[in-house]
Design a protein around this motif. Structure first.
Motif, PDB file in Angstrom:
ATOM      1  N   LEU A  95      83.716  18.768 153.457  1.00 30.82           N
ATOM      2  CA  LEU A  95      82.912  19.548 154.405  1.00 30.82           C
ATOM      3  C   LEU A  95      81.506  19.814 153.866  1.00 30.82           C
ATOM      4  N   VAL A  96      81.386  19.987 152.546  1.00 30.52           N
ATOM      5  CA  VAL A  96      80.068  20.143 151.925  1.00 30.52           C
ATOM      6  C   VAL A  96      79.274  18.854 152.098  1.00 30.52           C
ATOM      7  N   ALA A  97      79.914  17.718 151.853  1.00 34.21           N
ATOM      8  CA  ALA A  97      79.240  16.416 152.003  1.00 34.21           C
ATOM      9  C   ALA A  97      78.788  16.182 153.442  1.00 34.21           C
ATOM     10  N   ASP A  98      79.558  16.691 154.398  1.00 34.09           N
ATOM     11  CA  ASP A  98      79.197  16.567 155.814  1.00 34.09           C
ATOM     12  C   ASP A  98      78.111  17.550 156.224  1.00 34.09           C
ATOM     13  N   GLY A  99      77.792  18.496 155.338  1.00 33.96           N
ATOM     14  CA  GLY A  99      76.795  19.504 155.665  1.00 33.96           C
ATOM     15  C   GLY A  99      77.354  20.684 156.439  1.00 33.96           C
ATOM     16  N   SER A 100      78.680  20.765 156.550  1.00 32.06           N
ATOM     17  CA  SER A 100      79.307  21.852 157.304  1.00 32.06           C
ATOM     18  C   SER A 100      79.489  23.127 156.482  1.00 32.06           C
ATOM     19  N   LEU A 101      79.532  23.002 155.168  1.00 36.57           N
ATOM     20  CA  LEU A 101      79.706  24.147 154.279  1.00 36.57           C
ATOM     21  C   LEU A 101      78.667  24.107 153.174  1.00 36.57           C
ATOM     22  N   ASP A 102      78.346  25.289 152.664  1.00 38.79           N
ATOM     23  CA  ASP A 102      77.453  25.440 151.521  1.00 38.79           C
ATOM     24  C   ASP A 102      78.256  26.101 150.408  1.00 38.79           C
ATOM     25  N   LEU A 103      78.373  25.427 149.267  1.00 39.59           N
ATOM     26  CA  LEU A 103      79.158  25.976 148.151  1.00 39.59           C
ATOM     27  C   LEU A 103      78.628  27.316 147.650  1.00 39.59           C
ATOM     28  N   ILE A 147      81.389  34.285 150.487  1.00 38.23           N
ATOM     29  CA  ILE A 147      82.595  34.191 151.323  1.00 38.23           C
ATOM     30  C   ILE A 147      82.620  35.265 152.397  1.00 38.23           C
ATOM     31  N   ALA A 148      81.774  36.275 152.268  1.00 34.14           N
ATOM     32  CA  ALA A 148      81.677  37.304 153.303  1.00 34.14           C
ATOM     33  C   ALA A 148      81.298  36.681 154.645  1.00 34.14           C
ATOM     34  N   GLN A 149      80.639  35.542 154.612  1.00 37.68           N
ATOM     35  CA  GLN A 149      80.259  34.830 155.835  1.00 37.68           C
ATOM     36  C   GLN A 149      81.489  34.523 156.697  1.00 37.68           C
ATOM     37  N   TRP A 150      82.628  34.265 156.060  1.00 37.80           N
ATOM     38  CA  TRP A 150      83.845  33.900 156.783  1.00 37.80           C
ATOM     39  C   TRP A 150      84.888  35.024 156.791  1.00 37.80           C
ATOM     40  N   LEU A 151      84.898  35.823 155.751  1.00 39.19           N
ATOM     41  CA  LEU A 151      85.957  36.825 155.597  1.00 39.19           C
ATOM     42  C   LEU A 151      85.474  38.260 155.697  1.00 39.19           C
ATOM     43  N   LEU A 182      81.864  30.318 147.685  1.00 40.47           N
ATOM     44  CA  LEU A 182      82.861  29.244 147.691  1.00 40.47           C
ATOM     45  C   LEU A 182      82.924  28.562 146.331  1.00 40.47           C
ATOM     46  N   ARG A 183      81.772  28.352 145.734  1.00 41.28           N
ATOM     47  CA  ARG A 183      81.733  27.709 144.409  1.00 41.28           C
ATOM     48  C   ARG A 183      82.537  28.518 143.394  1.00 41.28           C
ATOM     49  N   HIS A 184      82.397  29.827 143.417  1.00 44.20           N
ATOM     50  CA  HIS A 184      83.148  30.685 142.491  1.00 44.20           C
ATOM     51  C   HIS A 184      84.652  30.492 142.688  1.00 44.20           C
TER      52      HIS A 184
END
Length: 190
Positions: free
Chosen positions: A99-107, A111-115, A132-134
């Motif tokens: 998903l990162v490679a597709d540009g859909s997620l940023d590592l 995570i507050a963005q989703w949770l 996400l990286r953490h």
């Protein structure tokens, strides 16, 4: 627990006879039993294990060794449910990186963005700084609830995986409770 079983190489077009499949299954069982017995004399002392091998023709070989429940001496079977261990981490990382490679997620997105809207989120250690990286790098500072004796996870799982509940599906959100309201082990990213 990982084991390497030197079984040889099979090609996609290989089809084994019934006798060869039985011999291979017996060989895998013998090796698993041997590894289980040896582990009982180390710090590992895992209660039991299963091995499944998918052959090129689709045949599935499954063997088990040890106990599904050490306390009650219930033998491990190939149908016993157990945590999948770290294989889930590999799968999740592959999906996230795709998903990162597709540009859909940023590592590096928090995570507050989703949770952040979840009612429990503010009770998560380091909730304001985890990315996400953490999470993928295991440097979020959140305890490993599986092995933390103070989390209550082991007792909860034993109660939930009784024979009467073997078909029970777990919602991943129910496991969040075991890390809430705990002090972080370290600052996110360390």
């Amino acid at each position: 627990m990982s084991f390497l079983f030197p079984l040889g190489t099979l090609q996609a077009e290989d089809t084994l006879s019934t006798t060869a499949i039985e011999q291979l299954s017996a060989r895998i069982q013998k090796e698993l039993d041997s590894r289980f017995d040896a582990a009982q004399h180390t710090d590992e002392q895992f209660p039991g294990a299963t091995v499944a091998v998918a052959l090129p023709d689709g045949t599935l070989l499954s063997v088990a060794s040890g106990y599904a429940d050490n306390d009650s001496q219930i033998p491990m079977t190939v149908d016993a449910r157990m945590p999948t261990g770290s294989i889930g981490k590999t799968y999740v990382a592959a999906v996230v990186l795709s998903l990162v490679a597709d540009g859909s997620l940023d590592l590096d997105a928090p995570i507050a963005q989703w949770l952040g809207d979840a009612d429990w989120f503010s009770r998560l250690p380091n909730h304001k700084t985890i990315t996400l990286r953490h999470l993928l790098n295991h440097c979020s500072g959140i305890i490993d609830h599986v092995f933390d004796s103070g989390s209550g996870f082991q007792d909860y799982l034993k109660k939930q995986l009784r024979p009467a509940n073997m078909d029970r599906a777990f919602d991943p959100r129910e496991f969040v409770q075991f890390v809430l309201d705990r002090e972080p082990l370290f600052a996110a990213g360390e």
